[in-house]
Scaffold this motif. Structure first.
Motif, PDB file in Angstrom:
ATOM      1  N   GLN A 110      81.642  63.061  69.819  1.00 12.89           N
ATOM      2  CA  GLN A 110      80.694  61.961  69.615  1.00 12.89           C
ATOM      3  C   GLN A 110      79.290  62.394  70.039  1.00 12.89           C
ATOM      4  O   GLN A 110      79.078  62.764  71.187  1.00 12.89           O
ATOM      5  N   LEU A 111      78.322  62.331  69.120  1.00 16.09           N
ATOM      6  CA  LEU A 111      76.942  62.698  69.423  1.00 16.09           C
ATOM      7  C   LEU A 111      76.024  61.487  69.592  1.00 16.09           C
ATOM      8  O   LEU A 111      74.938  61.611  70.142  1.00 16.09           O
ATOM      9  N   SER A 112      76.444  60.332  69.114  1.00 14.24           N
ATOM     10  CA  SER A 112      75.620  59.124  69.187  1.00 14.24           C
ATOM     11  C   SER A 112      75.992  58.286  70.398  1.00 14.24           C
ATOM     12  O   SER A 112      77.150  58.235  70.797  1.00 14.24           O
ATOM     13  N   SER A 113      75.004  57.609  70.946  1.00  8.98           N
ATOM     14  CA  SER A 113      75.258  56.630  72.006  1.00  8.98           C
ATOM     15  C   SER A 113      75.826  55.369  71.371  1.00  8.98           C
ATOM     16  O   SER A 113      75.474  55.031  70.239  1.00  8.98           O
ATOM     17  N   LYS A 137      78.771  58.774  74.211  1.00  9.31           N
ATOM     18  CA  LYS A 137      78.041  59.971  73.824  1.00  9.31           C
ATOM     19  C   LYS A 137      78.592  61.167  74.598  1.00  9.31           C
ATOM     20  O   LYS A 137      78.750  61.105  75.816  1.00  9.31           O
ATOM     21  N   GLY A 138      78.937  62.233  73.885  1.00  9.33           N
ATOM     22  CA  GLY A 138      79.477  63.429  74.519  1.00  9.33           C
ATOM     23  C   GLY A 138      80.985  63.443  74.650  1.00  9.33           C
ATOM     24  O   GLY A 138      81.571  64.448  75.014  1.00  9.33           O
ATOM     25  N   LEU A 139      81.639  62.324  74.321  1.00  9.30           N
ATOM     26  CA  LEU A 139      83.099  62.237  74.405  1.00  9.30           C
ATOM     27  C   LEU A 139      83.745  63.103  73.340  1.00  9.30           C
ATOM     28  O   LEU A 139      83.260  63.168  72.203  1.00  9.30           O
ATOM     29  N   ILE A 140      84.825  63.746  73.691  1.00  9.89           N
ATOM     30  CA  ILE A 140      85.596  64.503  72.718  1.00  9.89           C
ATOM     31  C   ILE A 140      86.984  63.888  72.640  1.00  9.89           C
ATOM     32  O   ILE A 140      87.597  63.585  73.661  1.00  9.89           O
ATOM     33  N   ALA A 141      87.440  63.626  71.419  1.00  8.89           N
ATOM     34  CA  ALA A 141      88.776  63.072  71.193  1.00  8.89           C
ATOM     35  C   ALA A 141      89.556  64.078  70.364  1.00  8.89           C
ATOM     36  O   ALA A 141      89.049  64.605  69.374  1.00  8.89           O
TER      37      ALA A 141
END
Length: 172
Positions: A110-113, A137-141
């Motif tokens: 995820q790059l967007s807030s 933002k910054g989360l990886i799934a």
């Protein structure tokens, strides 16, 4: 998993690339199943850091959760943009059974807030259970590529992600 500076660097890189309409392999360019724009972040001198960082995360997650036989990435990393007004991707899987090295793990970064857009939730369905992936933002799934998932329509703003597929020999 990424710093603010790394996310900004990726967004700048992604926005500098030529965008094309996101397609659905078996439905061509005219599908209403998917409305998005994509471009491809290749492993080059200025992006190798990302490929290496993601590789470490994939190895760790795979060892602790799935133990799949993995041998690398299926494609270059996909920079994906879903715009407000209906950008989405209906239920699908990322599996590619006909490939020499099929997709085994799907990873969404995820790059967007969450404040940047409304809607656009990543949903994952296993059996009859649907789960919403937390927006951060910054989360990886990560999840097996054969698991059904979708991106709900974005109603306001823009959702930007990087999608990565890890591959390996056919399942036995």
């Amino acid at each position: 998993v990424l710093t603010e500076d790394e996310i900004l660097k990726l967004k700048t890189t992604g926005e500098s690339l030529t965008k094309e309409k996101g397609t659905v392999t078996d439905q061509g360019n005219e599908s209403s199943t998917r409305i998005s724009e994509v471009s491809w972040i290749n492993p080059e001198a200025d992006t190798l850091w990302l490929y290496e960082k993601i590789a470490g995360l994939v190895i760790t997650a795979n060892e602790s959760m799935w133990q799949f036989d993995l041998s690398g990435y299926h494609d270059s990393f996909q920079y994906t943009t879903y715009n407000g007004g209906g950008g989405h991707y209906d239920w699908h899987t990322d599996a590619s059974p006909k490939a020499d090295l099929p997709r085994k793990l799907s990873i969404v970064l995820q790059l967007s807030s969450p404040e940047d857009y409304d809607g656009g939730e990543l949903m994952i369905r296993q059996s009859s259970t649907e789960e919403t992936v937390y927006k951060e933002k910054g989360l990886i799934a990560g999840f097996p590529s054969y698991v059904q998932h979708k991106v709900n329509p974005v109603t306001r703003g823009t959702r930007k992600t990087i999608v990565i597929w890890s591959a390996g020999p056919a399942f036995r």
